[in-house]
Design a protein around this motif. Structure first.
Motif, PDB file in Angstrom:
ATOM      1  N   ASN A 294       0.813  -1.218   0.000  1.00 53.79           N
ATOM      2  CA  ASN A 294       0.000   0.000   0.000  1.00 53.79           C
ATOM      3  C   ASN A 294       0.844   1.264   0.000  1.00 53.79           C
ATOM      4  O   ASN A 294       0.391   2.307  -0.452  1.00 53.79           O
ATOM      5  CB  ASN A 294      -0.920   0.007   1.221  1.00 53.79           C
ATOM      6  CG  ASN A 294      -1.964  -1.080   1.136  1.00 53.79           C
ATOM      7  OD1 ASN A 294      -2.290  -1.539   0.047  1.00 53.79           O
ATOM      8  ND2 ASN A 294      -2.474  -1.497   2.277  1.00 53.79           N
ATOM      9  N   LEU A 295       2.081   1.190   0.506  1.00 53.73           N
ATOM     10  CA  LEU A 295       2.929   2.381   0.549  1.00 53.73           C
ATOM     11  C   LEU A 295       3.528   2.716  -0.810  1.00 53.73           C
ATOM     12  O   LEU A 295       3.744   3.883  -1.128  1.00 53.73           O
ATOM     13  CB  LEU A 295       4.057   2.183   1.566  1.00 53.73           C
ATOM     14  CG  LEU A 295       3.621   2.019   3.021  1.00 53.73           C
ATOM     15  CD1 LEU A 295       4.814   1.665   3.874  1.00 53.73           C
ATOM     16  CD2 LEU A 295       2.974   3.290   3.505  1.00 53.73           C
ATOM     17  N   LEU A 296       3.810   1.718  -1.616  1.00 49.63           N
ATOM     18  CA  LEU A 296       4.485   1.950  -2.889  1.00 49.63           C
ATOM     19  C   LEU A 296       3.555   2.016  -4.088  1.00 49.63           C
ATOM     20  O   LEU A 296       3.836   2.698  -5.064  1.00 49.63           O
ATOM     21  CB  LEU A 296       5.516   0.830  -3.131  1.00 49.63           C
ATOM     22  CG  LEU A 296       6.702   0.803  -2.191  1.00 49.63           C
ATOM     23  CD1 LEU A 296       7.539  -0.426  -2.452  1.00 49.63           C
ATOM     24  CD2 LEU A 296       7.536   2.049  -2.378  1.00 49.63           C
ATOM     25  N   ARG A 297       2.459   1.314  -4.053  1.00 44.34           N
ATOM     26  CA  ARG A 297       1.620   1.168  -5.243  1.00 44.34           C
ATOM     27  C   ARG A 297       1.039   2.480  -5.766  1.00 44.34           C
ATOM     28  O   ARG A 297       0.979   2.683  -6.976  1.00 44.34           O
ATOM     29  CB  ARG A 297       0.509   0.174  -4.960  1.00 44.34           C
ATOM     30  CG  ARG A 297      -0.195  -0.239  -6.205  1.00 44.34           C
ATOM     31  CD  ARG A 297      -0.920  -1.517  -6.013  1.00 44.34           C
ATOM     32  NE  ARG A 297      -1.464  -1.927  -7.293  1.00 44.34           N
ATOM     33  CZ  ARG A 297      -2.232  -2.940  -7.456  1.00 44.34           C
ATOM     34  NH1 ARG A 297      -2.544  -3.684  -6.430  1.00 44.34           N
ATOM     35  NH2 ARG A 297      -2.688  -3.257  -8.634  1.00 44.34           N
ATOM     36  N   PRO A 298       0.600   3.422  -4.928  1.00 41.39           N
ATOM     37  CA  PRO A 298       0.062   4.678  -5.483  1.00 41.39           C
ATOM     38  C   PRO A 298       1.102   5.508  -6.230  1.00 41.39           C
ATOM     39  O   PRO A 298       0.746   6.305  -7.102  1.00 41.39           O
ATOM     40  CB  PRO A 298      -0.433   5.438  -4.249  1.00 41.39           C
ATOM     41  CG  PRO A 298      -0.593   4.425  -3.196  1.00 41.39           C
ATOM     42  CD  PRO A 298       0.387   3.353  -3.486  1.00 41.39           C
ATOM     43  N   ASN A 299       2.380   5.319  -5.951  1.00 37.28           N
ATOM     44  CA  ASN A 299       3.434   6.108  -6.593  1.00 37.28           C
ATOM     45  C   ASN A 299       3.901   5.521  -7.923  1.00 37.28           C
ATOM     46  O   ASN A 299       4.715   6.130  -8.599  1.00 37.28           O
ATOM     47  CB  ASN A 299       4.642   6.220  -5.660  1.00 37.28           C
ATOM     48  CG  ASN A 299       4.278   6.892  -4.361  1.00 37.28           C
ATOM     49  OD1 ASN A 299       3.350   7.681  -4.306  1.00 37.28           O
ATOM     50  ND2 ASN A 299       4.989   6.560  -3.309  1.00 37.28           N
ATOM     51  N   MET A 300       3.411   4.347  -8.305  1.00 40.05           N
ATOM     52  CA  MET A 300       3.893   3.670  -9.509  1.00 40.05           C
ATOM     53  C   MET A 300       2.833   3.652 -10.593  1.00 40.05           C
ATOM     54  O   MET A 300       1.655   3.457 -10.318  1.00 40.05           O
ATOM     55  CB  MET A 300       4.274   2.221  -9.182  1.00 40.05           C
ATOM     56  CG  MET A 300       5.483   2.061  -8.336  1.00 40.05           C
ATOM     57  SD  MET A 300       5.930   0.343  -8.213  1.00 40.05           S
ATOM     58  CE  MET A 300       5.555   0.044  -6.514  1.00 40.05           C
ATOM     59  N   GLU A 301       3.271   3.858 -11.836  1.00 39.12           N
ATOM     60  CA  GLU A 301       2.359   3.708 -12.971  1.00 39.12           C
ATOM     61  C   GLU A 301       2.207   2.232 -13.307  1.00 39.12           C
ATOM     62  O   GLU A 301       1.105   1.719 -13.403  1.00 39.12           O
ATOM     63  CB  GLU A 301       2.890   4.470 -14.179  1.00 39.12           C
ATOM     64  CG  GLU A 301       2.936   5.967 -13.973  1.00 39.12           C
ATOM     65  CD  GLU A 301       3.564   6.674 -15.142  1.00 39.12           C
ATOM     66  OE1 GLU A 301       3.753   6.050 -16.190  1.00 39.12           O
ATOM     67  OE2 GLU A 301       3.860   7.864 -14.985  1.00 39.12           O
ATOM     68  N   LEU A 302       3.323   1.542 -13.496  1.00 42.17           N
ATOM     69  CA  LEU A 302       3.327   0.106 -13.743  1.00 42.17           C
ATOM     70  C   LEU A 302       3.987  -0.580 -12.554  1.00 42.17           C
ATOM     71  O   LEU A 302       4.915  -0.038 -11.962  1.00 42.17           O
ATOM     72  CB  LEU A 302       4.095  -0.229 -15.028  1.00 42.17           C
ATOM     73  CG  LEU A 302       3.512   0.326 -16.320  1.00 42.17           C
ATOM     74  CD1 LEU A 302       4.451   0.053 -17.471  1.00 42.17           C
ATOM     75  CD2 LEU A 302       2.157  -0.301 -16.604  1.00 42.17           C
ATOM     76  N   THR A 303       3.554  -1.775 -12.227  1.00 41.90           N
ATOM     77  CA  THR A 303       4.083  -2.467 -11.055  1.00 41.90           C
ATOM     78  C   THR A 303       5.054  -3.580 -11.406  1.00 41.90           C
ATOM     79  O   THR A 303       5.469  -4.327 -10.533  1.00 41.90           O
ATOM     80  CB  THR A 303       2.938  -3.053 -10.223  1.00 41.90           C
ATOM     81  OG1 THR A 303       2.155  -3.911 -11.053  1.00 41.90           O
ATOM     82  CG2 THR A 303       2.073  -1.966  -9.631  1.00 41.90           C
ATOM     83  N   SER A 304       5.420  -3.709 -12.685  1.00 42.52           N
ATOM     84  CA  SER A 304       6.306  -4.824 -13.041  1.00 42.52           C
ATOM     85  C   SER A 304       7.504  -4.412 -13.882  1.00 42.52           C
ATOM     86  O   SER A 304       8.253  -5.268 -14.325  1.00 42.52           O
ATOM     87  CB  SER A 304       5.509  -5.887 -13.797  1.00 42.52           C
ATOM     88  OG  SER A 304       5.043  -5.352 -15.016  1.00 42.52           O
ATOM     89  N   ASP A 305       7.720  -3.121 -14.111  1.00 37.60           N
ATOM     90  CA  ASP A 305       8.840  -2.715 -14.956  1.00 37.60           C
ATOM     91  C   ASP A 305      10.071  -2.365 -14.118  1.00 37.60           C
ATOM     92  O   ASP A 305      10.055  -2.448 -12.899  1.00 37.60           O
ATOM     93  CB  ASP A 305       8.441  -1.542 -15.859  1.00 37.60           C
ATOM     94  CG  ASP A 305       8.027  -0.312 -15.063  1.00 37.60           C
ATOM     95  OD1 ASP A 305       7.755  -0.451 -13.865  1.00 37.60           O
ATOM     96  OD2 ASP A 305       7.973   0.778 -15.656  1.00 37.60           O
TER      97      ASP A 305
END
Length: 102
Positions: free
Chosen positions: A51-62
């Motif tokens: 939850n801390l990192l996901r809002p700051n990322m556009e893609l989660t696997s690059d």
């Protein structure tokens, strides 16, 4: 019942780093954890599903997502007092791209 890990010879453990970095990559997410090999416990973990990192990322696997996880993960390791880790890679993994970024 908990089975303790096997005892290692003292001369071997003196040269090995007791913390092992394991990485797991899927098509959607990236996760990493540091395992204390002597006690077989997870010392620290981070994932792109958090939850801390996901809002700051556009893609989660690059690779850019891995770089953000790496910064967050490094801060957690320093807070816990873990100075260095050894890397565990699967046979088909090569040291480039996401692995190198982490």
């Amino acid at each position: 019942m908990v089975i303790p890990p096997p005892e290692r010879v003292a001369r071997v453990t003196r040269f090995l780093k007791p913390f092992l970095l394991r990485m797991h990559f899927t098509n959607k997410y990236v996760s990493a954890q540091v395992i204390h090999t002597l006690t077989a416990t997870v010392a620290c973990s981070a994932s792109s599903q958090g939850n801390l990192l996901r809002p700051n990322m556009e893609l989660t696997s690059d690779v850019a997502a891995v770089a953000k996880i790496e910064k967050f993960f490094g801060e957690r390791l320093l807070v816990k007092g873990i100075p260095a880790v050894s890397i565990h890679m699967k046979r088909e993994q090569k040291y480039h791209g996401k692995v190198k970024a982490l």
